[in-house]
Motif scaffolding. Structure first.
Motif, short mmCIF file in Angstrom:
data_model
loop_
_atom_site.label_atom_id
_atom_site.label_comp_id
_atom_site.label_asym_id
_atom_site.label_seq_id
_atom_site.Cartn_x
_atom_site.Cartn_y
_atom_site.Cartn_z
N ALA A 30 0.85 -1.19 0.00
CA ALA A 30 0.00 0.00 0.00
C ALA A 30 0.88 1.24 0.00
N PRO A 31 0.39 2.32 -0.58
CA PRO A 31 1.13 3.59 -0.47
C PRO A 31 1.10 4.09 0.96
N ASP A 32 1.84 5.15 1.21
CA ASP A 32 1.91 5.71 2.57
C ASP A 32 0.65 6.52 2.84
N ILE A 33 -0.42 5.80 3.16
CA ILE A 33 -1.70 6.46 3.43
C ILE A 33 -1.71 7.10 4.81
N VAL A 34 -1.05 6.44 5.76
CA VAL A 34 -1.11 6.82 7.18
C VAL A 34 0.28 7.19 7.67
N SER A 35 0.37 8.21 8.51
CA SER A 35 1.63 8.51 9.19
C SER A 35 1.35 8.90 10.64
N PHE A 36 2.35 8.64 11.49
CA PHE A 36 2.24 8.95 12.91
C PHE A 36 3.35 9.93 13.29
N GLU A 37 3.12 10.66 14.37
CA GLU A 37 4.11 11.60 14.87
C GLU A 37 4.17 11.51 16.39
N PRO A 38 5.30 11.92 16.99
CA PRO A 38 5.40 11.88 18.46
C PRO A 38 4.37 12.77 19.13
N ALA A 39 3.89 12.31 20.27
CA ALA A 39 2.97 13.09 21.11
C ALA A 39 3.53 13.10 22.53
N THR A 40 3.05 14.02 23.34
CA THR A 40 3.62 14.17 24.67
C THR A 40 2.88 13.40 25.75
N SER A 41 1.63 13.01 25.47
CA SER A 41 0.85 12.34 26.51
C SER A 41 -0.11 11.34 25.87
N LEU A 42 -0.36 10.26 26.61
CA LEU A 42 -1.28 9.22 26.13
C LEU A 42 -2.47 9.14 27.09
N PRO A 43 -3.59 9.75 26.73
CA PRO A 43 -4.75 9.71 27.62
C PRO A 43 -5.53 8.41 27.44
N GLU A 44 -6.44 8.16 28.36
CA GLU A 44 -7.43 7.13 28.11
C GLU A 44 -8.39 7.67 27.05
N ILE A 45 -8.86 6.80 26.19
CA ILE A 45 -9.80 7.20 25.14
C ILE A 45 -11.04 6.33 25.26
N GLY A 46 -12.18 6.98 25.43
CA GLY A 46 -13.45 6.26 25.48
C GLY A 46 -14.25 6.56 24.23
N ARG A 47 -14.73 5.53 23.58
CA ARG A 47 -15.45 5.70 22.30
C ARG A 47 -16.92 5.37 22.45
N CYS A 48 -17.76 6.28 21.95
CA CYS A 48 -19.19 6.01 21.85
C CYS A 48 -19.46 5.54 20.43
N ILE A 49 -19.76 4.27 20.29
CA ILE A 49 -20.02 3.70 18.97
C ILE A 49 -21.28 4.30 18.35
N HIS A 50 -22.26 4.61 19.19
CA HIS A 50 -23.54 5.13 18.70
C HIS A 50 -23.38 6.52 18.09
N CYS A 51 -22.66 7.40 18.78
CA CYS A 51 -22.54 8.79 18.34
C CYS A 51 -21.32 9.03 17.45
N GLY A 52 -20.36 8.11 17.47
CA GLY A 52 -19.15 8.32 16.70
C GLY A 52 -18.27 9.39 17.32
N VAL A 53 -18.11 9.35 18.64
CA VAL A 53 -17.32 10.34 19.36
C VAL A 53 -16.27 9.64 20.20
N ASP A 54 -15.03 10.12 20.13
CA ASP A 54 -13.95 9.66 21.00
C ASP A 54 -13.69 10.72 22.06
N PHE A 55 -13.75 10.32 23.32
CA PHE A 55 -13.48 11.24 24.43
C PHE A 55 -12.05 11.01 24.90
N LEU A 56 -11.19 12.03 24.76
CA LEU A 56 -9.82 11.97 25.24
C LEU A 56 -9.79 12.42 26.69
N MET A 57 -9.47 11.50 27.59
CA MET A 57 -9.56 11.77 29.02
C MET A 57 -8.17 11.96 29.61
N TYR A 58 -7.68 13.21 29.56
CA TYR A 58 -6.36 13.53 30.11
C TYR A 58 -6.43 13.68 31.63
N GLY A 59 -7.59 14.06 32.14
CA GLY A 59 -7.74 14.25 33.57
C GLY A 59 -8.92 13.47 34.09
#
Length: 233
Positions: free
Chosen positions: A157-186
């Motif tokens: 496959a071509p380079d469709i996706v790329s990643f970069e460094p980030a400073t923090s890894l929060p918990e992520i909660g996903r609502c499948i019904h609404c299509g929303v990801d909640f990034l929980m840093y605190g």
């Protein structure tokens, strides 16, 4: 190294959990811009996720996808994207022969719709029975001809996706019904603030069993009923 999804389509398919200590499960859709885990070798992770995403994008057009490469890791990534199988699993041949044989799949290379149609017509004339014709071409050609083909063979496959460094890894909660990801840093939340449904965790230390049938099942569970977009908040 903590990584975030930096460039690509609005939704990509993650693959390469074996390169991470924390990450989504292989086959998980991830949204552009959100952190995706604590992983090594970002370039290799991007290659694997690009392949999984390419398979997912082609299959979203109603096309069967077979992996035709030789890399065990990339084969797993293809299954994480929902691949239907590998060429090694099915009796196939390249091109259309002059006489019928017992092949179940004919792999052809075509750069235009006219050339592809000639192959399909010729296959019918030779075999006089149902035989699957799969296109082997660049990813871009598969996207362009997707409405005219029933099967596609992908080797890379071509380079469709790329990643970069980030400073923090929060918990992520996903609502499948609404299509929303909640990034929980605190503060943590267990339910969607819009619909009240329970959130599904995206980042985990759990690793799936790396077998084709397991990865296919995970992909179907996580991706098939997902909204067309995921909003990150």
């Amino acid at each position: 190294m903590i990584l975030a999804y930096a460039r690509g389509p609005p939704i990509a398919i993650f693959a390469g959990s074996w390169l991470c200590t924390k990450s989504p499960v292989d086959g998980t859709p991830v949204a552009l811009g959100e952190p995706i885990g604590d992983c090594e070798n970002a370039d290799r992770l991007a290659q694997l996720s690009s392949l999984a995403t390419a398979v997912y994008m082609i299959k979203s057009r109603g096309v069967k996808v077979y992996y035709g490469g030789s890399s065990p890791e990339e084969e797993l990534a293809a299954y994480a994207g929902g691949a239907d199988g590998t060429l090694s699993e099915i009796k196939h041949r390249f091109g259309v022969p002059d006489q019928a044989d017992d092949a179940a799949l004919l792999v052809v290379e075509a750069d235009s719709l006219e050339e592809l149609r000639r192959y399909v017509r010729r296959a019918g004339e030779v075999y006089r029975r149902r035989v699957e014709v799969a296109l082997l071409a660049r990813f871009e050609a598969a996207v362009e001809l997707g409405q005219y083909i029933s099967s596609f063979v992908i080797t890379k496959a071509p380079d469709i996706v790329s990643f970069e460094p980030a400073t923090s890894l929060p918990e992520i909660g996903r609502c499948i019904h609404c299509g929303v990801d909640f990034l929980m840093y605190g503060a943590k939340t267990k339910r969607c603030i819009y619909c009240g449904r329970a959130l599904r965790g995206v980042i985990t230390q759990r690793k799936p069993t790396l077998r084709p049938e397991i990865l296919r099942a995970i992909h179907r569970k996580l991706a098939d009923n997902l909204p067309k977009k995921i909003v990150v908040i």
